[in-house]
Design an enzyme around this catalytic site. Structure first.
Site, short mmCIF file in Angstrom:
data_model
loop_
_atom_site.label_atom_id
_atom_site.label_comp_id
_atom_site.label_asym_id
_atom_site.label_seq_id
_atom_site.Cartn_x
_atom_site.Cartn_y
_atom_site.Cartn_z
N SER A 91 -6.20 -0.48 4.01
CA SER A 91 -4.79 -0.39 4.39
C SER A 91 -4.71 0.14 5.83
O SER A 91 -5.24 -0.49 6.75
CB SER A 91 -4.04 0.49 3.41
OG SER A 91 -2.64 0.34 3.58
N ASP A 126 -1.45 -9.02 -2.67
CA ASP A 126 -1.10 -7.86 -1.86
C ASP A 126 0.22 -8.13 -1.14
O ASP A 126 0.29 -9.03 -0.30
CB ASP A 126 -2.21 -7.59 -0.84
CG ASP A 126 -2.05 -6.27 -0.11
OD1 ASP A 126 -0.93 -5.72 -0.11
OD2 ASP A 126 -3.04 -5.79 0.46
N HIS A 176 -2.90 -4.79 -3.49
CA HIS A 176 -3.33 -3.89 -2.42
C HIS A 176 -4.52 -3.04 -2.86
O HIS A 176 -5.27 -2.55 -2.04
CB HIS A 176 -2.15 -3.01 -2.02
CG HIS A 176 -2.26 -2.39 -0.66
ND1 HIS A 176 -2.52 -3.11 0.48
CD2 HIS A 176 -2.14 -1.10 -0.24
CE1 HIS A 176 -2.55 -2.31 1.53
NE2 HIS A 176 -2.34 -1.08 1.11
#
Length: 458
Positions: free
Chosen positions: A313, A392, A424
């Protein structure tokens, strides 16, 4: 039991987006009204309200108040008391440097317990509602799920740390800096394949940057360990608790040291630490990471000649940025990462929030261009493993596909681990095993100099 408090996510304007407000309604469904809201869009701070918890006498609620971010200012979270009769809002913990979160009211209504990141830990705190006095109840550990016994005689919580998964504990409701004995529960880890220590350094603007360092058993000057730099996501969070998705001990068991720093934008070090990286992800966060890596590789038990960087991320963004700025690492693993910041705007499920920091690219591109790694792909030479899930929605799959394509067409040695059903986070146990085995195989090839061995599961 006569009133219910709830959140209303209200749209303020098409250009700005939504903001949380607090409302109350009687248990029979009548009397629905607003309790706390801020609809301002001009100069000055703007607030959202959420997470209300009633006082025992129903005279008001304790809630979270979020100071919303702007291009210039980072957000802040604090606990407030909102009076039911008139909606008056009172700050409970004045001048508290970190984000106070997850409030729990004592049965007698005289105190509120909450948690907050602090210097690589997450303690439990108590604030006296009459005096405003704040007491830190715990020392080491990362605490969550705080609840108070019905008679107020004890506080219960889950405690974990970098070195151990969550276990239930019982705390004295007023004692300071406790180290509670865990209550009986499954999942106890008797031993680890290494040890845990801390590293810190002072950077050019005077801030202290610290990190956890997990070392494999046997690491020494005679047998120094290869190092992996693990960059946390968020970006506003802290490396201060146990994780099953990114578990450093699996790498430690294979002989790697794992460095887990809290660079600029991390929580638990006051507002200045977050503000230092606000809107400038490629600046202080990067130099902080390099500074803490520098002091770590000076240790005799670390092999400076065998290193890698990894992140997911925001941590994946930073891994990408690191790849464009230095060739000091032998390998980089980037998971669910931001690559083209302009393309990212409007496709993430947090677009309004994103634009409050990085600006609307239709209005100004300066900040996005200054921080977007995709514009610097020609500077990358380090082998990279790209990992992304098709479902995601925080960082959509197009970021990973574009990143991998750009690496390939610029001749960067790279691989792409694609998950058609994951989001994610890689949540399925079998897919998680594939994740670890692929990462370890990639590191073995490029850090340890071993032949690439495709994991059996893929």
């Amino acid at each position: 039991g006569q009133w219910i408090a709830y959140n209303a996510d209200e749209a303020l304007s098409a250009a700005y987006g939504r903001r949380d407000t607090l409302r109350v309604v009687r248990a029979d469904g009548t009397g629905d009204r607003e309790l706390a809201a801020d609809r301002s869009l001009g100069d000055g701070p703007a607030y959202g309200f959420f997470g209300a918890v009633w006082l025992p006498d129903s005279s008001g609620v304790v809630a979270m108040r979020a100071t919303e971010s702007t291009e210039q200012e980072c957000p802040h979270y604090e606990i407030v008391l909102v009076t039911l009769a008139d909606g008056a809002v009172r700050q409970l913990v004045a001048d508290f440097p970190d984000w106070s979160e997850s409030p729990v009211v004592s049965p007698d209504g005289q105190s509120v317990y909450f948690t907050s990141d602090r210097l690589g830990r997450r303690p439990v705190w108590r604030v006296d509602l009459a005096s405003g006095e704040v007491t830190r109840l715990t020392g080491e550990g990362h605490y969550s799920e705080v609840c108070v016994a019905a008679d107020g005689s004890a506080v219960y919580a889950l405690r974990d740390s970098i070195a151990h998964p969550a276990q239930p504990v019982r705390l004295d409701p007023v004692a300071v800096e406790q180290d509670p004995v865990p209550l009986p529960a499954p999942g106890v880890i008797d031993s680890l394949p290494g040890t845990l220590t801390e590293v810190e350094t002072t950077v050019s603007d005077g801030r202290t940057v610290r990190a956890w360092l997990a070392l494999p058993a046997g690491a020494s000057a005679d047998s120094p360990a290869p190092l992996t730099l693990w960059i946390h996501g968020g970006p506003m969070m802290s490396n201060n608790g146990w994780s099953w998705r990114w578990n450093p001990w699996l790498l430690v068991a294979r002989g790697y040291a794992v460095l887990m720093p809290d660079p600029a934008l991390s929580t638990g070090y006051g507002r200045d630490m977050i503000q230092a990286g606000w809107g400038a992800w490629g600046a202080a966060p990067f130099t902080d990471l390099m500074a803490i890596t520098d002091v770590t590789v000076e240790r005799p038990d670390i092999d400076e000649g065998r290193t890698a960087a990894m992140g997911g991320s925001f941590g994946g963004y930073m891994a990408n940025w690191v790849a464009t700025q230095t060739d000091r690492f032998d390998a980089i693993v980037t998971h669910a990462s931001l690559w083209n910041l302009e393309a990212f705007t409007g496709v993430t499920d947090a677009s309004y929030y994103w634009m409050r920091e990085m600006t609307d690219p239709l209005r100004s591109t300066e900040r996005i261009l200054a921080n977007s790694p995709h514009l610097r792909v020609a500077d990358i030479s380090t082998p990279m493993l790209v990992i992304h899930g098709d479902k995601d929605y925080r960082v959509p799959i197009g970021e990973g596909i574009r990143l991998y394509f750009d690496l390939v067409r610029h001749g960067v040695p790279s691989k792409f681990l694609y998950y058609p059903t994951e989001n994610h986070w890689i949540l399925t146990p079998g897919n998680s095993k594939v994740w670890y085995e692929t990462v370890l195989a990639f590191l073995a090839e490029h850090v340890l100099g071993e032949k690439w061995e495709r994991p059996a599961l893929i």
